[in-house]
Write an enzyme that holds these catalytic residues in place. Structure first.
Site, mmCIF file in Angstrom:
data_model
loop_
_atom_site.group_PDB
_atom_site.id
_atom_site.type_symbol
_atom_site.label_atom_id
_atom_site.label_comp_id
_atom_site.label_asym_id
_atom_site.label_seq_id
_atom_site.Cartn_x
_atom_site.Cartn_y
_atom_site.Cartn_z
ATOM 1 N N TYR A 1 -0.546 -39.052 26.492
ATOM 2 C CA TYR A 1 -1.528 -39.871 26.071
ATOM 3 C C TYR A 1 -3.004 -39.275 26.253
ATOM 4 O O TYR A 1 -4.313 -39.569 26.693
ATOM 5 C CB TYR A 1 -2.109 -41.608 27.135
ATOM 6 C CG TYR A 1 -0.669 -42.251 27.329
ATOM 7 C CD1 TYR A 1 -0.059 -42.479 26.199
ATOM 8 C CD2 TYR A 1 0.155 -42.206 28.331
ATOM 9 C CE1 TYR A 1 0.573 -43.642 26.335
ATOM 10 C CE2 TYR A 1 1.012 -42.816 28.191
ATOM 11 C CZ TYR A 1 1.478 -44.080 28.048
ATOM 12 O OH TYR A 1 2.669 -44.733 27.658
ATOM 13 N N SER B 1 -4.307 -50.819 28.154
ATOM 14 C CA SER B 1 -3.973 -50.481 29.104
ATOM 15 C C SER B 1 -4.976 -50.006 29.836
ATOM 16 O O SER B 1 -5.514 -48.813 28.916
ATOM 17 C CB SER B 1 -2.166 -49.892 29.727
ATOM 18 O OG SER B 1 -2.231 -49.757 31.116
ATOM 19 N N GLY C 1 -3.464 -54.200 32.577
ATOM 20 C CA GLY C 1 -5.172 -53.233 31.538
ATOM 21 C C GLY C 1 -6.089 -53.038 32.182
ATOM 22 O O GLY C 1 -6.531 -52.516 32.245
ATOM 23 N N GLU D 1 -2.072 -60.518 35.069
ATOM 24 C CA GLU D 1 -0.703 -59.591 34.933
ATOM 25 C C GLU D 1 -1.150 -57.799 35.258
ATOM 26 O O GLU D 1 -0.094 -56.741 34.412
ATOM 27 C CB GLU D 1 0.342 -59.484 33.718
ATOM 28 C CG GLU D 1 0.672 -61.034 33.291
ATOM 29 C CD GLU D 1 0.837 -61.082 31.371
ATOM 30 O OE1 GLU D 1 1.826 -61.830 31.123
ATOM 31 O OE2 GLU D 1 1.127 -59.925 30.671
ATOM 32 N N PRO D 2 -1.466 -57.384 36.257
ATOM 33 C CA PRO D 2 -2.371 -56.061 36.246
ATOM 34 C C PRO D 2 -0.515 -55.388 37.497
ATOM 35 O O PRO D 2 0.484 -56.021 37.455
ATOM 36 C CB PRO D 2 -3.198 -56.017 37.962
ATOM 37 C CG PRO D 2 -2.419 -57.969 37.881
ATOM 38 C CD PRO D 2 -1.812 -58.628 37.186
ATOM 39 N N GLY D 3 -0.682 -54.741 36.649
ATOM 40 C CA GLY D 3 0.390 -54.020 37.127
ATOM 41 C C GLY D 3 0.062 -52.139 37.761
ATOM 42 O O GLY D 3 -0.041 -51.806 38.359
ATOM 43 N N ARG D 4 -0.746 -51.249 36.985
ATOM 44 C CA ARG D 4 -1.689 -50.015 37.172
ATOM 45 C C ARG D 4 -2.516 -50.273 38.728
ATOM 46 O O ARG D 4 -2.385 -49.410 39.444
ATOM 47 C CB ARG D 4 -2.279 -49.307 36.066
ATOM 48 C CG ARG D 4 -2.217 -48.247 36.465
ATOM 49 C CD ARG D 4 -4.005 -47.596 35.151
ATOM 50 N NE ARG D 4 -3.184 -48.551 33.906
ATOM 51 C CZ ARG D 4 -2.651 -47.231 32.871
ATOM 52 N NH1 ARG D 4 -2.050 -45.398 33.508
ATOM 53 N NH2 ARG D 4 -1.892 -47.775 32.088
ATOM 54 N N CYS E 1 10.947 -26.571 29.418
ATOM 55 C CA CYS E 1 11.424 -25.260 28.518
ATOM 56 C C CYS E 1 9.908 -26.133 27.128
ATOM 57 O O CYS E 1 10.625 -26.285 26.132
ATOM 58 C CB CYS E 1 12.050 -25.359 28.125
ATOM 59 S SG CYS E 1 13.302 -24.674 29.436
ATOM 60 N N GLU E 2 8.704 -26.581 27.598
ATOM 61 C CA GLU E 2 7.927 -26.902 26.679
ATOM 62 C C GLU E 2 6.608 -26.248 27.357
ATOM 63 O O GLU E 2 6.205 -25.778 28.350
ATOM 64 C CB GLU E 2 7.945 -28.188 26.346
ATOM 65 C CG GLU E 2 8.880 -28.628 25.562
ATOM 66 C CD GLU E 2 8.339 -29.929 25.048
ATOM 67 O OE1 GLU E 2 7.282 -30.734 24.547
ATOM 68 O OE2 GLU E 2 9.787 -30.879 25.522
HETATM 69 N N1 LLP Z 1 1.202 -57.464 30.238
HETATM 70 C C1 LLP Z 1 1.735 -56.455 29.236
HETATM 71 C C2 LLP Z 1 2.159 -57.730 28.313
HETATM 72 C C3 LLP Z 1 1.698 -55.273 29.694
HETATM 73 O O1 LLP Z 1 2.719 -55.464 28.226
HETATM 74 C C4 LLP Z 1 1.602 -54.789 30.098
HETATM 75 C C5 LLP Z 1 1.811 -53.516 30.267
HETATM 76 C C6 LLP Z 1 0.448 -54.941 31.505
HETATM 77 C C7 LLP Z 1 0.417 -56.631 31.630
HETATM 78 C C8 LLP Z 1 0.226 -54.133 32.109
HETATM 79 O O2 LLP Z 1 -0.729 -53.537 32.094
HETATM 80 P P1 LLP Z 1 -1.570 -52.484 33.366
HETATM 81 O O3 LLP Z 1 -2.067 -53.365 33.778
HETATM 82 O O4 LLP Z 1 -0.454 -52.109 33.387
HETATM 83 O O5 LLP Z 1 -2.401 -51.921 32.602
HETATM 84 N N2 LLP Z 1 2.834 -46.286 29.910
HETATM 85 C C9 LLP Z 1 1.444 -46.297 29.299
HETATM 86 C C10 LLP Z 1 1.436 -47.879 29.850
HETATM 87 C C11 LLP Z 1 1.584 -49.424 28.657
HETATM 88 C C12 LLP Z 1 1.641 -50.449 29.392
HETATM 89 C C13 LLP Z 1 2.069 -51.299 28.136
HETATM 90 N N3 LLP Z 1 2.076 -52.317 28.810
HETATM 91 C C14 LLP Z 1 0.471 -45.575 30.556
HETATM 92 O O6 LLP Z 1 1.199 -44.820 31.472
HETATM 93 O O7 LLP Z 1 -0.396 -45.722 29.968
#
Ligand code: LLP
Length: 450
Positions: free
Chosen positions: A344, A216, A254, A296-299, A371-372
Site C-alpha cells: 500500500y 481502512s 476504518g 468495527e474498529p481493528g487497526r 530477495c527483492e
Molecule cells: N469491518 C470490516 C467489514 C472490514 O472489512 C474491516 C477491514 C474492518 C471492519 C476493520 O477495519 P480497520 O478498523 O482495521 O481499518 N490490510 C489492510 C487493511 C484491510 C482492511 C480490511 N477490512 C492494511 O494493512 O491496511
C-alpha cells in the site's frame, strides 16, 4: 528520527538511550525472545478497546449496539481473551478466525461473521455455535444462510452489507464502498433494495439491520458522513414500505492511526460524538427512532499498541544521482512480517532502540532480508550514521495487519508476538521453527484419481 510518543504505545519511553515498553527494555526482550519481535503493550490494548466501548456507550446510551473488534487486524487466543474481558464483541470473517475465537471461549453471542464468500461450512459452523449475527454480502448468500439456518432449526439474525457508493480517501486496495467493488449490495443499482425484500421473504432469517464499511486507515469524515446519511435514508425507505423499523446500523471500522510524525490516531470520543450528532439529526429528519449503533474498529485498537524490534545485520552506502548518500540498513525481517509498505505504500517511523547515539543522522532506507528490491520497510528516514550490525531498530504502530498478513516468503519464520506489562513479558504467539515449515512438506506416492 527521535522517539515519537504519539506513534509508540502508551507505556513506551526512552530510558538511558534505550527503548522501554511496558517496563521491559528492548535489549532484554530481544535477548530473551529473539528478533524480529512483535511487542504488544497489553495495557494499551485493553485501554483502547475499552475507550471505543465507552465512547459508543457514552454517546448512544441504551441504543449503543456493540463494538466488534475486527480480528483480521490481529488475532490470537490471548488477544481474543483480552477482547472478551473488555466486554466488546469480535468480528470474524473466516472459519479460521472463528476457530481462534472459539478456542478462547469467546462468548458466541458477541461474535459477528463477515466475508464476501463464506463457505457453507463457515456459515453452518457460525449458526451452530450461535454467533450473534451474520453479515450477508451477496444474493447467493441469502439463500445459503436461510437454508442452513433452516437445517439447524434456527432463525439467524442477519445484517445486510450495503455499498453506499462512497469514495473513501485511502489506498485503493483498502477502499471498499465505491460502486465497482466486490463487497456488498449497492444502493444505486437497486440490488440493496432487492436484497432487503429477499431477506424478508426468508422464514429462517431475521433482518436486524444494515451494515457498511467504507475502507481502512481513513482520516477524513466525509465518507463516514455520506455513508451514514445514505443508510439512514434507506432505513427510512424501509420503514415507509414495511411499516416497521430496522433495529441496527453497523458503521464498520476504518479509523486511521498515526504511523509517522504529524499524524494523529482517531480519538474514540471525538469520533463517536460526531457520529452520534449525525445519526441523531438524520434520524430526526426522517422521523426514525435511533437504531442500535455498532462499530468495527481493528487497526485503531491494536495498531498503536505494538512495536516491532529488529536487529541490524548489514549496512551499505549508495551515492545518489543528486549527490546525496543513501545508507541501506538491513534488518532481520522485512516484507514477510510487514507487507504494508510494499502493498500500500504505507509509511512507518523507526528509532535506534538499543543505545544512545550522539552522531548526526544520515539519509537512510530501512530494508529487510528478502530477495527483492521492493523489500523496503521505510523508504526514506534519517537515522544515526553510526548504526551498525547488532543494533536494535524499533518500528512502532505495527500491531494491525503486520503479523496478521505475515507470510513465509523465502521460507522466513513468522516472528513471535509477546505481551508486556509492568516489567513482565510473555509469549502469546511463539516464533515459527524450521520444523513448523518442514511439517507441511509431503513425500507421497501418487494415487490414481480419475
Ligand atoms: N469491518 C470490516 C467489514 C472490514 O472489512 C474491516 C477491514 C474492518 C471492519 C476493520 O477495519 P480497520 O478498523 O482495521 O481499518 N490490510 C489492510 C487493511 C484491510 C482492511 C480490511 N477490512 C492494511 O494493512 O491496511
Amino acid at each position: 528520527m527521535n522517539f515519537l510518543p504519539e506513534v509508540f504505545s502508551i507505556n513506551s519511553a526512552m530510558a538511558n538511550g534505550e527503548l522501554v515498553i511496558g517496563g521491559c527494555k528492548a535489549t532484554s526482550l530481544a535477548r530473551e525472545f529473539g528478533t524480529p519481535l512483535f511487542v504488544v503493550d497489553e495495557e494499551d490494548f485493553k485501554t483502547r478497546a475499552t475507550a471505543w466501548k465507552s465512547a459508543l456507550n457514552d454517546n448512544f446510551g441504551a441504543n449503543a449496539g456493540q463494538v466488534y473488534y475486527a480480528s483480521k487486524s490481529f488475532l490470537s487466543i490471548e488477544i481474543a481473551k483480552w477482547i472478551a474481558e473488555t466486554g466488546i464483541g469480535i468480528d470474524v470473517c473466516t472459519g479460521g478466525e472463528l476457530a481462534v475465537a472459539l478456542a478462547a471461549n469467546f462468548p458466541t453471542n458477541r461474535i459477528e461473521l463477515h466475508g464476501n464468500n463464506k463457505s457453507e461450512e463457515e456459515i453452518s459452523k457460525a449458526i451452530e455455535v450461535g454467533v450473534s449475527k451474520i453479515v450477508i454480502d451477496s444474493m447467493q448468500e441469502i439463500e445459503r444462510v436461510n437454508r442452513l439456518a433452516a437445517a439447524s432449526g434456527k432463525i439467524q439474525k442477519v445484517l445486510l452489507r450495503i455499498t453506499p457508493g462512497v469514495e473513501a480517501h485511502t489506498h485503493e486496495a483498502i477502499s471498499t464502498a465505491h460502486e465497482d467493488v466486490k463487497f456488498g449490495f449497492s444502493i444505486a443499482s437497486g440490488i440493496a433494495w432487492q436484497a432487503i425484500q429477499e431477506v424478508l421473504s426468508c422464514a429462517n432469517l431475521s433482518l436486524e439491520g444494515l451494515h457498511f464499511h467504507i475502507g481502512s486507515q481513513i482520516f477524513e469524515s466525509e465518507g463516514f458522513i455520506l455513508a451514514t446519511t445514505r443508510l439512514i435514508e434507506l432505513g427510512a425507505k424501509f420503514r415507509d414500505e414495511f411499516k416497521f423499523e430496522l433495529n441496527e446500523l453497523d458503521l464498520g471500522g476504518g479509523y486511521g492511526i498515526a504511523y509517522i510524525a504529524g499524524e494523529e490516531t482517531y480519538n474514540p470520543s471525538e469520533a463517536m460524538a460526531a457520529i452520534a450528532k449525525l445519526v441523531k439529526s438524520e434520524c430526526e429528519r426522517h422521523n426514525l427512532n435511533i437504531p442500535k449503533i455498532s462499530i468495527e474498529p481493528g487497526r485503531a485498537i491494536v495498531g498503536p499498541t505494538t512495536t516491532t524490534i529488529y536487529e541490524v545485520g548489514t549496512t551499505k552506502d549508495v551515492e545518489l544521482d543528486d549527490g546525496r548518500t543513501r545508507r541501506y540498513i538491513a534488518v532481520d525481517g522485512g516484507m514477510s512480517e510487514n507487507i504494508r509498505p510494499a502493498l500500500y505504500g504505507a509509511e512507518y517511523s523507526a528509532i535506534l532502540a538499543s543505545r544512545t547515539s550522539m552522531v548526526p543522522a544520515i539519509n537512510s532506507r530501512l530494508v529487510g532480508k528478502h530477495c527483492e528490491s521492493g523489500d523496503i520497510i521505510i523508504r526514506e528516514i534519517d537515522l544515526p550514521s553510526d548504526i551498525c550490525p547488532g543494533d536494535l531498530i524499533a518500528v512502532p504502530a505495527t500491531g494491525a495487519y503486520g503479523r496478521s498478513m505475515a507470510s513465509n516468503y523465502n521460507h522466513m519464520l513468522k516472528p513471535a508476538v509477546i505481551a508486556v506489562i509492568n516489567g513482565t513479558a510473555r509469549l502469546i504467539l511463539r516464533r515459527e521453527t524450521e520444523s513448523d515449515l518442514l511439517s507441511l512438506d509431503v513425500l507421497e506416492v501418487a494415487r490414481t484419481i480419475r
